[in-house]
Scaffold this motif. Structure first.
Motif, mmCIF file in Angstrom:
data_model
loop_
_atom_site.group_PDB
_atom_site.id
_atom_site.type_symbol
_atom_site.label_atom_id
_atom_site.label_comp_id
_atom_site.label_asym_id
_atom_site.label_seq_id
_atom_site.Cartn_x
_atom_site.Cartn_y
_atom_site.Cartn_z
ATOM 1 N N SER A 1 1.263 -1.139 -0.465
ATOM 2 C CA SER A 1 0.305 0.076 0.120
ATOM 3 C C SER A 1 0.557 1.104 -0.225
ATOM 4 O O SER A 1 1.867 1.321 0.479
ATOM 5 C CB SER A 1 -0.728 -0.138 1.509
ATOM 6 O OG SER A 1 -1.579 1.379 1.365
ATOM 7 N N ARG B 1 -3.664 4.947 -4.440
ATOM 8 C CA ARG B 1 -4.684 4.768 -3.210
ATOM 9 C C ARG B 1 -5.421 5.197 -2.964
ATOM 10 O O ARG B 1 -6.307 6.057 -2.864
ATOM 11 C CB ARG B 1 -4.403 6.913 -3.173
ATOM 12 C CG ARG B 1 -2.317 7.024 -3.625
ATOM 13 C CD ARG B 1 -1.706 7.333 -2.542
ATOM 14 N NE ARG B 1 -0.498 7.484 -3.041
ATOM 15 C CZ ARG B 1 1.264 7.647 -2.613
ATOM 16 N NH1 ARG B 1 0.660 7.279 -1.013
ATOM 17 N NH2 ARG B 1 2.290 7.682 -2.782
ATOM 18 N N ALA B 2 -5.790 3.992 -1.453
ATOM 19 C CA ALA B 2 -7.189 3.890 -1.560
ATOM 20 C C ALA B 2 -7.875 4.733 -0.368
ATOM 21 O O ALA B 2 -8.465 4.394 0.868
ATOM 22 C CB ALA B 2 -7.671 2.538 -0.901
ATOM 23 N N GLY C 1 3.722 2.895 4.776
ATOM 24 C CA GLY C 1 4.826 3.674 4.768
ATOM 25 C C GLY C 1 3.552 4.045 6.387
ATOM 26 O O GLY C 1 2.778 2.978 6.458
ATOM 27 N N ASP C 2 3.611 4.884 6.314
ATOM 28 C CA ASP C 2 2.542 6.082 7.629
ATOM 29 C C ASP C 2 1.274 5.442 7.218
ATOM 30 O O ASP C 2 0.505 4.822 8.429
ATOM 31 C CB ASP C 2 3.366 7.187 8.375
ATOM 32 C CG ASP C 2 2.951 7.442 7.473
ATOM 33 O OD1 ASP C 2 2.844 7.888 5.922
ATOM 34 O OD2 ASP C 2 3.449 8.855 7.975
ATOM 35 N N GLY C 3 0.688 5.560 6.213
ATOM 36 C CA GLY C 3 -0.647 5.861 6.134
ATOM 37 C C GLY C 3 -1.251 4.221 6.270
ATOM 38 O O GLY C 3 -2.178 3.918 6.433
ATOM 39 N N THR C 4 -0.327 3.415 5.629
ATOM 40 C CA THR C 4 -0.370 1.865 5.140
ATOM 41 C C THR C 4 -0.751 1.011 7.126
ATOM 42 O O THR C 4 -1.474 1.053 7.413
ATOM 43 C CB THR C 4 0.909 1.061 5.448
ATOM 44 O OG1 THR C 4 0.564 1.357 4.203
ATOM 45 C CG2 THR C 4 0.389 -0.638 4.824
ATOM 46 N N ARG D 1 10.264 12.569 0.098
ATOM 47 C CA ARG D 1 9.051 13.528 0.823
ATOM 48 C C ARG D 1 10.156 14.706 1.799
ATOM 49 O O ARG D 1 10.880 15.169 1.262
ATOM 50 C CB ARG D 1 8.660 13.230 1.352
ATOM 51 C CG ARG D 1 7.458 12.055 0.809
ATOM 52 C CD ARG D 1 5.536 12.689 0.491
ATOM 53 N NE ARG D 1 5.215 11.459 -0.229
ATOM 54 C CZ ARG D 1 3.916 10.549 1.211
ATOM 55 N NH1 ARG D 1 4.154 10.773 2.394
ATOM 56 N NH2 ARG D 1 3.617 9.768 0.790
#
Ligand code: ATP
Length: 356
Positions: A11, A74-75, A104-107, A173
């Protein structure tokens, strides 16, 4: 708990080595008599029930392949209650006993949300930016840096022929790991990252002095997250200023996504394999809501909420109440880890300046 079937997904931004993680997960699970399914396009596949069965044979020869065989997306719907409901239905309808989420952190935010709904979930760091404070190393970082190295070495050749300076913007980033380490490894005359203040005039002086010593080519590495006074990418403005200030013809080069592809390096294949195997073990041991990290060359785990809050602390993004629920020992540990990362940057940056 008696595990029979687990799910794996990739993800967020893809990273070389994700396939090696998938391979390790499938093989470690299979050895323990557990089936693996792979959800397509991250949490999107989990919401849509879009998955493939993965056997040991299905992951043959993927260890050397870049990208991710399970694709990524990107869900954003997954953040909504409806999205979570769909994901939980998929998990229930298909008798999935646990999920390993690579990203990463979103995942990890998604993974901890799943854990909160009773799903056994383990996160595993895969991001070229290496910007997860809890881990020394995230899968994909080394391959991306080697891609940068190859590109800059090529740019150096042509700069040397034409007596030019090249300003290279690299991904990462807001984090400067890629820029700092590749800057050192390519002999850059300037490295611009958010973590350490940049002395532009000192760099101009270094260039002017070096011209006096007969040097013909210069490389400056800038992290994509660094912005100028107008909020525009710093590297583009810097390119114009170097030419004005030093008289050296200067070009700008944005490497962008080119560094995200390619066959993973040994370092990435190794970390991916060790972390993937560890993630399965944790899951089958009944552990959940953890992220698999590397610390001093060993595999360690952190509670996902601890890792996400540590990230906020390190990035100075803590909001009131973010630390509530953590013990004073945990908060001290976060402070220690944040300071350790900052010190790492300062030490490496100072060494880089000495060598310029
Ligand atoms: P990278 O650092 O490479 O961008 P990432 O994992 O941070 O990786 P994101 O796009 O931020 O990438 O997140 C990946 C996915 O995780 C999202 O598409 C979404 O499905 C899920 N996700 C992100 N944030 C949250 C959140 N706050 N709650 C639940 N799920 C989330």
């Amino acid at each position: 708990m008696d595990f029979k079937k687990i799910g794996v997904l990739t993800s967020g931004g893809d990273a070389p080595g994700m396939n090696a993680v998938i391979r390790a997960v499938v093989r470690a699970a299979s050895k323990a008599g557990v089936k693996t399914v792979g959800f397509m396009e991250g949490y999107q596949g989990l919401m849509d029930g879009n998955y493939v069965d993965l056997t040991t044979g299905d992951v043959s020869n993927v260890i050397s392949k870049g990208g991710t065989m399970l694709y990524s997306a990107r869900a954003t719907d997954f953040k909504t209650p409806e999205g979570m409901e769909k994901a939980l239905k998929t998990i229930k309808d298909n008798d999935i006993d646990g999920i390993i989420a690579i990203g990463g952190d979103g995942t990890f935010r998604g993974a901890t949300d799943l854990s909160a709904h009773g799903v056994h979930t383990i996160g595993l760091t895969g991001t070229i930016d290496n910007d997860i404070t809890a881990t020394d190393y995230a899968v994909g970082f080394d391959t991306a840096m080697n891609a940068v190295l190859d590109c800059i070495d090529r740019l150096r050749d042509t700069c040397e022929s034409h007596a030019r300076c090249i300003v290279v913007e690299v991904m990462g980033r807001d984090a400067g790991y890629i820029a700092l380490q590749t800057g050192i490894a390519t002999g850059a005359i300037g490295i611009v990252i958010n973590e350490v203040p940049f002395d532009e005039e000192a760099m101009m002086q270094r260039i002017i002095r070096s011209i006096g010593h007969g040097r013909r080519s210069f490389v400056v590495v800038v992290s994509e997250g660094v912005k100028d006074e107008l909020g525009k990418p710093y590297g583009e403005r810097l390119t114009l200023r170097i030419e004005e200030r030093t008289g050296v013809e200067t070009r700008f080069n944005r490497l962008a996504h080119i560094i995200r592809g390619g066959s993973p390096t040994l370092r990435d294949r190794l970390s991916a394999s060790m972390m993937g195997e560890a993630a399965v073990k944790l899951l089958l041991d009944g552990k959940s809501d953890l992220v698999v990290c590397e610390r001093d060359s060993s595999i360690v785990t952190y509670d996902i909420k601890f890792a996400l809050t540590l990230d906020k602390m390190y990035k100075n993004k803590l909001k009131p109440g973010d630390l509530s629920g953590f013990s004073s020992a945990e908060i001290r540990e976060m402070e220690k880890l944040s300071e350790m990362r900052r010190q790492e940057f300062r030490d490496m940056y100072n060494a880089a300046i000495t060598l310029m």
